[in-house]
Design a protein around this motif. Structure first.
Motif, PDB file in Angstrom:
ATOM      1  N   GLY A  42    -112.105-111.508-108.519  1.00  0.00           N
ATOM      2  CA  GLY A  42    -113.109-110.477-108.689  1.00  0.00           C
ATOM      3  C   GLY A  42    -114.152-110.856-109.556  1.00  0.00           C
ATOM      4  N   ILE A  43    -115.115-110.138-109.713  1.00  0.00           N
ATOM      5  CA  ILE A  43    -116.048-110.258-110.817  1.00  0.00           C
ATOM      6  C   ILE A  43    -116.406-108.708-111.362  1.00  0.00           C
ATOM      7  CG2 ILE A  43    -116.992-112.126-109.850  1.00  0.00           C
ATOM      8  CD1 ILE A  43    -119.405-110.465-108.691  1.00  0.00           C
ATOM      9  N   SER A  44    -116.811-108.631-112.705  1.00  0.00           N
ATOM     10  CA  SER A  44    -116.974-107.409-113.271  1.00  0.00           C
ATOM     11  C   SER A  44    -117.885-107.689-114.472  1.00  0.00           C
ATOM     12  CB  SER A  44    -115.930-106.624-113.693  1.00  0.00           C
ATOM     13  OG  SER A  44    -115.164-107.233-114.650  1.00  0.00           O
ATOM     14  N   ARG A  45    -118.660-106.782-114.807  1.00  0.00           N
ATOM     15  CA  ARG A  45    -119.356-106.741-116.139  1.00  0.00           C
ATOM     16  C   ARG A  45    -118.528-106.310-117.081  1.00  0.00           C
ATOM     17  NH1 ARG A  45    -123.273-104.588-112.812  1.00  0.00           N
ATOM     18  NH2 ARG A  45    -125.523-105.603-113.385  1.00  0.00           N
ATOM     19  N   ASP A  46    -118.391-107.115-118.062  1.00  0.00           N
ATOM     20  CA  ASP A  46    -117.127-106.927-119.269  1.00  0.00           C
ATOM     21  C   ASP A  46    -117.490-107.469-120.513  1.00  0.00           C
ATOM     22  OD1 ASP A  46    -114.669-105.815-120.377  1.00  0.00           O
ATOM     23  OD2 ASP A  46    -113.529-106.761-118.580  1.00  0.00           O
ATOM     24  N   THR A  47    -116.455-107.391-121.507  1.00  0.00           N
ATOM     25  CA  THR A  47    -116.813-108.056-122.835  1.00  0.00           C
ATOM     26  C   THR A  47    -115.790-108.840-123.047  1.00  0.00           C
ATOM     27  OG1 THR A  47    -118.208-106.205-123.819  1.00  0.00           O
ATOM     28  CG2 THR A  47    -117.163-107.659-125.326  1.00  0.00           C
ATOM     29  N   PRO A  48    -115.750-110.240-123.278  1.00  0.00           N
ATOM     30  CA  PRO A  48    -114.770-111.046-123.619  1.00  0.00           C
ATOM     31  C   PRO A  48    -113.549-110.483-124.782  1.00  0.00           C
ATOM     32  CG  PRO A  48    -116.679-112.232-123.417  1.00  0.00           C
ATOM     33  CD  PRO A  48    -117.072-110.920-123.491  1.00  0.00           C
ATOM     34  N   GLN A  49    -112.305-110.647-124.307  1.00  0.00           N
ATOM     35  CA  GLN A  49    -111.471-110.358-125.243  1.00  0.00           C
ATOM     36  C   GLN A  49    -110.553-111.497-125.835  1.00  0.00           C
ATOM     37  OE1 GLN A  49    -111.093-106.809-126.461  1.00  0.00           O
ATOM     38  NE2 GLN A  49    -112.677-106.844-125.238  1.00  0.00           N
ATOM     39  N   GLU A  50    -110.077-112.390-124.853  1.00  0.00           N
ATOM     40  CA  GLU A  50    -109.446-113.533-125.094  1.00  0.00           C
ATOM     41  C   GLU A  50    -109.959-114.522-124.145  1.00  0.00           C
ATOM     42  OE1 GLU A  50    -105.016-113.056-125.663  1.00  0.00           O
ATOM     43  OE2 GLU A  50    -105.356-111.276-126.657  1.00  0.00           O
ATOM     44  N   ALA A  51    -111.018-114.871-123.934  1.00  0.00           N
ATOM     45  CA  ALA A  51    -111.658-115.734-123.087  1.00  0.00           C
ATOM     46  C   ALA A  51    -111.185-117.195-123.283  1.00  0.00           C
ATOM     47  CB  ALA A  51    -113.071-115.690-123.083  1.00  0.00           C
ATOM     48  N   GLU A  52    -110.672-117.694-122.192  1.00  0.00           N
ATOM     49  CA  GLU A  52    -110.229-119.198-122.246  1.00  0.00           C
ATOM     50  C   GLU A  52    -111.223-120.019-121.538  1.00  0.00           C
ATOM     51  OE1 GLU A  52    -106.308-121.769-120.806  1.00  0.00           O
ATOM     52  OE2 GLU A  52    -106.066-119.509-121.738  1.00  0.00           O
ATOM     53  N   LEU A  53    -111.855-119.704-120.567  1.00  0.00           N
ATOM     54  CA  LEU A  53    -112.752-120.628-119.736  1.00  0.00           C
ATOM     55  C   LEU A  53    -113.994-119.973-119.963  1.00  0.00           C
ATOM     56  CD1 LEU A  53    -111.005-121.679-116.547  1.00  0.00           C
ATOM     57  CD2 LEU A  53    -111.365-123.036-118.369  1.00  0.00           C
ATOM     58  N   VAL A  54    -114.953-120.652-120.335  1.00  0.00           N
ATOM     59  CA  VAL A  54    -116.525-119.935-120.550  1.00  0.00           C
ATOM     60  C   VAL A  54    -117.392-120.901-119.974  1.00  0.00           C
ATOM     61  CG1 VAL A  54    -118.153-119.091-122.292  1.00  0.00           C
ATOM     62  CG2 VAL A  54    -115.576-118.731-122.625  1.00  0.00           C
ATOM     63  N   ALA A  55    -118.558-120.371-119.133  1.00  0.00           N
ATOM     64  CA  ALA A  55    -119.550-121.191-118.585  1.00  0.00           C
ATOM     65  C   ALA A  55    -120.886-120.460-119.199  1.00  0.00           C
ATOM     66  CB  ALA A  55    -119.448-121.119-117.172  1.00  0.00           C
ATOM     67  N   PRO A  56    -121.335-120.664-120.194  1.00  0.00           N
ATOM     68  CA  PRO A  56    -122.602-120.399-120.542  1.00  0.00           C
ATOM     69  C   PRO A  56    -123.767-120.857-119.598  1.00  0.00           C
ATOM     70  CG  PRO A  56    -121.952-121.596-122.259  1.00  0.00           C
ATOM     71  CD  PRO A  56    -120.757-121.757-121.063  1.00  0.00           C
ATOM     72  N   THR A  57    -124.604-120.087-118.983  1.00  0.00           N
ATOM     73  CA  THR A  57    -125.663-120.670-118.020  1.00  0.00           C
ATOM     74  C   THR A  57    -126.823-120.250-118.459  1.00  0.00           C
ATOM     75  OG1 THR A  57    -125.838-118.572-116.852  1.00  0.00           O
ATOM     76  CG2 THR A  57    -124.229-120.344-116.127  1.00  0.00           C
ATOM     77  N   GLY A  58    -127.089-119.944-119.953  1.00  0.00           N
ATOM     78  CA  GLY A  58    -128.349-119.523-120.233  1.00  0.00           C
ATOM     79  C   GLY A  58    -128.486-118.048-120.408  1.00  0.00           C
ATOM     80  N   PRO A  59    -129.179-117.494-119.330  1.00  0.00           N
ATOM     81  CA  PRO A  59    -129.308-116.061-119.183  1.00  0.00           C
ATOM     82  C   PRO A  59    -127.980-115.228-119.030  1.00  0.00           C
ATOM     83  CG  PRO A  59    -129.972-116.887-117.089  1.00  0.00           C
ATOM     84  CD  PRO A  59    -129.669-118.107-118.078  1.00  0.00           C
ATOM     85  N   LEU A  60    -126.984-115.711-118.506  1.00  0.00           N
ATOM     86  CA  LEU A  60    -125.779-114.867-118.140  1.00  0.00           C
ATOM     87  C   LEU A  60    -124.536-115.789-118.679  1.00  0.00           C
ATOM     88  CD1 LEU A  60    -126.379-113.932-114.557  1.00  0.00           C
ATOM     89  CD2 LEU A  60    -126.609-112.381-116.730  1.00  0.00           C
ATOM     90  N   THR A  61    -123.544-115.136-119.192  1.00  0.00           N
ATOM     91  CA  THR A  61    -122.189-115.925-119.646  1.00  0.00           C
ATOM     92  C   THR A  61    -121.050-115.408-118.612  1.00  0.00           C
ATOM     93  OG1 THR A  61    -123.012-115.884-121.716  1.00  0.00           O
ATOM     94  CG2 THR A  61    -120.546-116.505-121.481  1.00  0.00           C
ATOM     95  N   PHE A  62    -120.489-116.449-117.892  1.00  0.00           N
ATOM     96  CA  PHE A  62    -119.465-116.200-117.050  1.00  0.00           C
ATOM     97  C   PHE A  62    -117.993-116.702-117.952  1.00  0.00           C
ATOM     98  CE2 PHE A  62    -123.011-116.797-114.483  1.00  0.00           C
ATOM     99  CZ  PHE A  62    -122.833-116.108-113.459  1.00  0.00           C
ATOM    100  N   TYR A  63    -116.846-115.928-117.604  1.00  0.00           N
ATOM    101  CA  TYR A  63    -115.583-116.211-118.353  1.00  0.00           C
ATOM    102  C   TYR A  63    -114.408-116.011-117.452  1.00  0.00           C
ATOM    103  CZ  TYR A  63    -115.386-111.550-120.024  1.00  0.00           C
ATOM    104  OH  TYR A  63    -115.317-109.971-120.034  1.00  0.00           O
ATOM    105  N   MET A  64    -113.431-116.346-118.055  1.00  0.00           N
ATOM    106  CA  MET A  64    -111.986-116.033-117.465  1.00  0.00           C
ATOM    107  C   MET A  64    -111.236-115.711-118.851  1.00  0.00           C
ATOM    108  SD  MET A  64    -110.984-118.005-114.164  1.00  0.00           S
ATOM    109  CE  MET A  64    -109.666-116.961-113.709  1.00  0.00           C
TER     110      MET A  64
END
Length: 97
Positions: A42-64
């Motif tokens: 799933g996807i959601s707007r959120d703030t990273p707590q313990e991000a392990e995988l991060v993909a900064p794309t410039g304007p947006l940051t995707f993470y797990m």
């Protein structure tokens, strides 16, 4: 493990889903049924707590978060888009959202 986002997906998140520059997009595991594949991403707007995988794309940051990466089984995750649909590709498996 790697997390990558295609240009098509980035465009879809910004244009179709109205995510704005600077936002963080969390990719998480959710329970969907007791069937053959009981979990999905799933996807959601959120703030990273313990991000392990991060993909900064410039304007947006995707993470797990660390607690969700088990679902990938050590394989890379590619986030893509077809039309207005977000597609998750884990290794060679495709998961529609």
């Amino acid at each position: 493990m790697e997390l990558a986002v295609t240009a098509a997906a980035l465009h879809c998140f910004r244009q179709e889903w109205a995510f704005e520059d600077g936002e963080h997009i969390r990719i998480f595991v959710r329970y969907v049924s007791g069937g053959k594949e009981p979990f999905a991403l799933g996807i959601s707007r959120d703030t990273p707590q313990e991000a392990e995988l991060v993909a900064p794309t410039g304007p947006l940051t995707f993470y797990m978060e660390a607690k969700d990466v088990w679902f990938l089984e050590g394989q890379p995750l590619l986030i893509d888009c077809e039309g207005e649909d977000i597609i998750f590709r884990i290794g060679d498996r495709r998961r529609d959202f």
